[in-house]
Design an enzyme around this catalytic site. Structure first.
Site, PDB file in Angstrom:
ATOM      1  N   ASN A  46      43.674 -60.229 110.831  1.00 58.81           N
ATOM      2  CA  ASN A  46      44.724 -60.514 111.820  1.00 58.81           C
ATOM      3  C   ASN A  46      45.696 -59.348 111.883  1.00 58.81           C
ATOM      4  OD1 ASN A  46      45.543 -61.406 109.211  1.00 58.81           O
ATOM      5  ND2 ASN A  46      47.049 -62.812 110.051  1.00 58.81           N
ATOM      6  N   GLU A  48      49.374 -58.713 113.381  1.00 57.88           N
ATOM      7  CA  GLU A  48      50.547 -59.344 113.995  1.00 57.88           C
ATOM      8  C   GLU A  48      51.411 -58.322 114.722  1.00 57.88           C
ATOM      9  OE1 GLU A  48      52.425 -61.826 111.018  1.00 57.88           O
ATOM     10  OE2 GLU A  48      50.779 -63.285 111.202  1.00 57.88           O
ATOM     11  N   CYS A  57      44.120 -62.564 116.170  1.00 56.27           N
ATOM     12  CA  CYS A  57      43.508 -63.197 115.006  1.00 56.27           C
ATOM     13  C   CYS A  57      42.373 -62.343 114.435  1.00 56.27           C
ATOM     14  CB  CYS A  57      42.912 -64.542 115.393  1.00 56.27           C
ATOM     15  SG  CYS A  57      44.104 -65.815 115.789  1.00 56.27           S
ATOM     16  N   GLU A  59      39.343 -63.238 113.662  1.00 53.78           N
ATOM     17  CA  GLU A  59      38.052 -63.496 114.314  1.00 53.78           C
ATOM     18  C   GLU A  59      37.908 -62.667 115.583  1.00 53.78           C
ATOM     19  OE1 GLU A  59      40.314 -65.588 113.195  1.00 53.78           O
ATOM     20  OE2 GLU A  59      39.511 -67.588 112.858  1.00 53.78           O
ATOM     21  N   CYS A  93      41.244 -70.748 115.325  1.00 54.43           N
ATOM     22  CA  CYS A  93      42.094 -71.344 116.364  1.00 54.43           C
ATOM     23  C   CYS A  93      41.264 -71.580 117.630  1.00 54.43           C
ATOM     24  CB  CYS A  93      43.300 -70.449 116.645  1.00 54.43           C
ATOM     25  SG  CYS A  93      42.937 -69.043 117.716  1.00 54.43           S
ATOM     26  N   CYS A  96      40.070 -68.437 119.521  1.00 52.13           N
ATOM     27  CA  CYS A  96      38.948 -67.741 118.863  1.00 52.13           C
ATOM     28  C   CYS A  96      37.648 -68.520 119.048  1.00 52.13           C
ATOM     29  CB  CYS A  96      39.245 -67.517 117.388  1.00 52.13           C
ATOM     30  SG  CYS A  96      40.510 -66.251 117.130  1.00 52.13           S
TER      31      CYS A  96
HETATM   32  N1  THU Z   1      45.133 -66.468 112.274  1.00 52.98           N
HETATM   33  C1  THU Z   1      43.910 -65.859 112.250  1.00 52.98           C
HETATM   34  O1  THU Z   1      43.816 -64.632 112.146  1.00 52.98           O
HETATM   35  N2  THU Z   1      42.816 -66.637 112.341  1.00 52.98           N
HETATM   36  C2  THU Z   1      42.814 -67.991 112.331  1.00 52.98           C
HETATM   37  O2  THU Z   1      41.773 -68.598 112.376  1.00 52.98           O
HETATM   38  C3  THU Z   1      44.099 -68.712 112.270  1.00 52.98           C
HETATM   39  C4  THU Z   1      45.307 -67.887 112.441  1.00 52.98           C
HETATM   40  C5  THU Z   1      46.321 -65.634 112.094  1.00 52.98           C
HETATM   41  C6  THU Z   1      47.210 -65.478 113.273  1.00 52.98           C
HETATM   42  C7  THU Z   1      48.523 -65.153 112.608  1.00 52.98           C
HETATM   43  O3  THU Z   1      48.584 -63.780 112.313  1.00 52.98           O
HETATM   44  C8  THU Z   1      48.492 -65.887 111.292  1.00 52.98           C
HETATM   45  O4  THU Z   1      47.115 -66.199 111.077  1.00 52.98           O
HETATM   46  C9  THU Z   1      49.303 -67.163 111.270  1.00 52.98           C
HETATM   47  O5  THU Z   1      49.001 -67.973 112.324  1.00 52.98           O
END
Ligand code: THU
Length: 140
Positions: A46, A48, A57, A59, A93, A96
């Site tokens: 991920n 941010e 994310c 994925e 999520c 994704c």
């Molecule tokens: N996130 C992912 O990278 N993948 C997931 O399946 C769930 C959420 C990340 C997004 C964000 O940077 C952090 O997790 C918190 O939501």
């Protein structure tokens, strides 16, 4: 069911990719390893952003890396997430799940949600995204 050797390889690559997570806002680090139909594996974490909304994310990072290298069909993905050493089960999520749907057969695509120490739960994409809309609908 994914072959055990392949599954463990994907999980360890997801753990490894998680180390590159850029998550200063949520402090929730996620790594993913995506198996393509040709056997190649792409990883992602991920990423941010201070605007929050521009966050990507793990994925989708892996999917976009693979597609940008010419890969279009996927077989499986392993996901590992949690805050620091506190690894939990990071389910993909909704966005994704839909992005994975674009490039895979829902009944055949395997999603491995990994926890600590190679603990895992395995699903088909169809289980996590039932009655989905996909590219095969575009001509209707
Ligand atoms: N996130 C992912 O990278 N993948 C997931 O399946 C769930 C959420 C990340 C997004 C964000 O940077 C952090 O997790 C918190 O939501």
């Amino acid at each position: 069911m994914l072959d055990e050797v392949i599954r463990n390889d994907l999980i360890s690559k997801a753990y490894e990719a998680r180390k590159n997570s850029y998550a200063p806002y949520s402090d929730y680090q996620v790594g993913a390893a995506l198996l393509c139909e040709d056997g190649s594996i792409y990883t992602g974490c991920n990423v941010e952003n201070a605007s929050y909304g521009a966050t990507n994310c793990a994925e989708r990072t892996a999917v976009f890396k693979a597609v940008s290298e010419g890969k279009r069909r996927f077989r499986a993905i392993a996901i590992a997430g949690g805050s620091g050493d506190n690894m939990g089960m990071a389910y993909p999520c909704g966005v994704c799940r839909q992005v994975l749907r674009e490039f895979s057969e829902p009944s055949e695509m395997i999603i491995v949600v990994a926890g600590k120490d190679f603990e895992y739960r395995e699903f088909s994409l169809e289980e996590l995204l039932p009655e989905s809309f996909g590219p095969d609908f575009k001509d209707i």
